[in-house]
Design an enzyme around this catalytic site. Structure first.
Site, PDB file in Angstrom:
ATOM      1  N   GLU A 190       0.815  -1.215   0.000  1.00 57.13           N
ATOM      2  CA  GLU A 190       0.000   0.000   0.000  1.00 57.13           C
ATOM      3  C   GLU A 190       0.856   1.277   0.000  1.00 57.13           C
ATOM      4  OE1 GLU A 190      -2.861  -0.353   3.158  1.00 57.13           O
ATOM      5  OE2 GLU A 190      -3.892  -2.013   2.173  1.00 57.13           O
ATOM      6  N   GLU A 310      -4.934  -8.499  -0.870  1.00 58.72           N
ATOM      7  CA  GLU A 310      -5.730  -8.508   0.354  1.00 58.72           C
ATOM      8  C   GLU A 310      -7.194  -8.316  -0.043  1.00 58.72           C
ATOM      9  OE1 GLU A 310      -4.574  -5.508   3.133  1.00 58.72           O
ATOM     10  OE2 GLU A 310      -2.445  -6.041   3.083  1.00 58.72           O
TER      11      GLU A 310
END
Length: 579
Positions: A190, A310
């Site tokens: 991220e 994810e």
């Protein structure tokens, strides 16, 4: 997964989420396309190699070992026990074919210029990698919370951050250079950057990191010369601009053993229960399909695999049931698994301990996991709800529920070991399932508040759909008082019902609460109901109210009942009344 973007169980994250070759690296970065996002995807990037496509397909389905080696400062700091080989065997036995191993390195590093990773920490990571490889699992390791702990400062402290990033990946690459090809590297989790001028600069910084990562790994030799590498979009987000920027970077790299990754946690209002989005409805479905379509059209359709590194629901937490209703969770995971298969996306479940209990090696909600597992291979029938409410008093009447067959055939109803009889206990007209008054009278028994019986609707494929037959009456709230520092605890007799959401409005009709843009406040930020005797208004909600104001609260319950309550703030004191 990081903890930086919310205060709740961030995507399952518990609260307790060097310079060799620098000149050549900078020259390589300068040669990358630096056009604005809107102009960066004129041509699709070259396809990945067949070996890369086969490897990503073989990784489906995947599981994240979350809140462990990414935890700060150590593996047990966020509530999970130490990793065991038995855990990995359990994961493999449940059908997972890969694990993602998030690792936070920065808190285990020495000072500049070497930024040496602590040998004990490297040994722990190596041990889990070896165990997983021995179980014939693919393993994807990364640089995880470093992304917001120090890598995000690349703009302001460029040389120092790049030196540390280079030193870190140089050590990781050297440590694992001779591992089998089933070990995969992911450059950064991220990615985010602070103090930048906007997306164009963010894209350039991410390109620079990914280029450094690629150069370091490939130059380290051994199995790393053609190891599968995974690159994220900015924020690991699937907006088109993010995808286009990464596509342009892949074109510049021209490495057939590089693939891509994004994350997905659902339509945000539904995933956290705000703005009245309590159901996995058409809006949530559209958000999912459009996201996966963008990923497919940008990458998969051009031969570049994508790993959903994810996925889960942002507010899903076994410790705090009720934020997202159980049946709505099931519908979300059923739909996601199916559409990911249609779009040929490899999915990796984010599990920070909220799905698999790592102390007992048992699923916390076996029914939910059965739904997730089934979605890897087929569709399952569902229904508009898994809750069928009957009033406490009065005559029992028939109840109708809309089925969602999802391409399956409805085959019947069961109550425990008993098969209900079509025509006597229930009827079906199209997708309308009606339980007769006689059957419901028998199932409800003495109509004690709460779940009186649980039915299973069977379909020709997939897992059965649970239907709880519930007796209820209008919940009763009582007067209460509290403070801005402690919030307000409202004594509540739920009488078999369950809250779904809460509206808050001032007397002038304007919205009240922390989320001023909507009257429907966020569960756990403004209110909660985790015990069987009260509804809690949080300090955040109390402090958001205007002094001297009165607020009308409307609690929506899953039965469809609405209950009105009033809260008045006077200084630091709050008074709650039923009238």
């Amino acid at each position: 997964m990081t903890r930086r973007r919310s205060s709740f169980f961030r995507r399952g994250r518990w609260l307790p989420r060097f310079v060799p070759g620098l000149t050549a690296l900078l020259l390589a970065v300068c040669l990358l396309p630096l056009l604005p996002a809107t102009a960066r995807a004129a041509d699709p990037p070259p396809p990945s190699a067949p070996a890369a496509r086969a490897a990503v397909a073989a990784m489906q389905p995947g599981w994240n070992l979350g809140n462990t080696y990414d935890a700060i400062p150590d593996e047990t700091s966020w509530g999970n026990p130490p990793v065991t080989r038995e855990l990995l065997r359990k994961v493999k036995s449940e059908g997972f074919r890969s694990i993602r191993l998030p690792v936070t390195w920065g808190v285990h590093q020495g000072a500049a210029p070497d930024y040496a990773i602590a040998p004990a920490w490297m040994a722990k990571v190596r041990q889990v990698v070896d165990w997983a490889l021995d179980e014939d699992l693919y393993v994807m390791i990364n640089m995880h919370h470093d992304s917001w702990m120090w890598v995000n400062n690349l703009s302001a402290d460029h040389d120092a951050v790049l030196a540390r990033y280079t030193a870190t990946w140089t050590q990781i690459a050297a440590e694992f250079r001779d591992k089998p090809s089933r070990l995969v590297f992911e450059s950064i989790n991220e990615p985010t950057f602070s103090g930048t001028s906007g997306d164009d600069q963010n894209y350039r910084l991410l390109d620079e990191l990914n280029t450094a990562f690629h150069r370091i790994v490939r130059a380290s030799g051994g199995g790393n010369t053609d190891r599968l590498l995974v690159l994220p979009t900015l924020y690991t987000n699937a907006d088109q601009g993010r995808l286009d920027a990464l596509a342009a970077h892949l074109t510049a790299l021209r490495d057939p053993m590089v693939v891509t990754t994004v994350h997905f946690y659902g339509w945000w209002p539904f995933s956290v229960n705000i703005a009245g989005y309590t159901r996995f409805d058409a809006t949530s479905e559209k958000d999912l399909t459009e996201t996966f379509d963008r990923v497919y059209n940008t990458f998969v359709a051009h031969g570049i695999p994508v790993v959903i590194g994810e996925y889960a629901l942002l507010a899903y937490d076994h410790n705090r049931p009720g934020i997202i209703e159980r049946g709505e969770q099931r519908k979300y995971f059923e739909f996601l698994g199916n559409y990911a298969r249609e779009r040929q996306l490899t999915t990796m479940l984010w599990d920070a301990g909220q799905f698999l209990n790592r102390n007992t090696l048992q699923w916390r909600d076996p029914e939910l996991f059965a739904q997730i597992k089934s979605s890897w291979t087929t569709r399952s029938g569902t229904a508009a709800s898994d809750l069928l409410f009957m009033p406490k008093s009065g005559a029992v009447t028939s109840r109708t529920l809309t089925l969602n067959p999802n391409g399956t055939d409805f085959e019947g109803l069961r109550h425990g070991s008993r098969t209900l009889v079509h025509g006597r206990d229930y009827t079906v007209s199209g997708n309308q399932l009606t339980l007769t008054a006689a059957a419901l009278t028998e199932l409800a028994g003495d109509r004690t508040y709460g779940v009186n019986a649980t039915l299973e609707a069977g379909f020709s494929r997939g897992v059965p759909w649970r239907i709880d037959v519930i007796t209820y009456d209008t919940p009763v709230l009582s007067n209460a008082s509290g403070t801005t520092s402690g919030g307000v605890t409202i004594p509540t007799r739920f009488r078999g019902d369950m809250p779904a959401t809460m509206e808050a409005r001032y007397d002038d009709g304007s919205n009240a609460g922390p989320a001023s843009w909507t009257p429907y406040q966020q569960w756990d930020t403004a209110f909660s109901a985790y015990t069987g005797d009260s509804i809690k208004l949080t300090p955040d909600f109390a402090n958001s109210l205007r002094d001297g104001s009165r607020v009308t609260l409307t609690f929506h319950f899953w039965s469809g009942v609405l209950v009105t309550y009033y809260v008045t703030r006077t200084g630091d004191t709050l008074t709650g009344t039923t009238a």
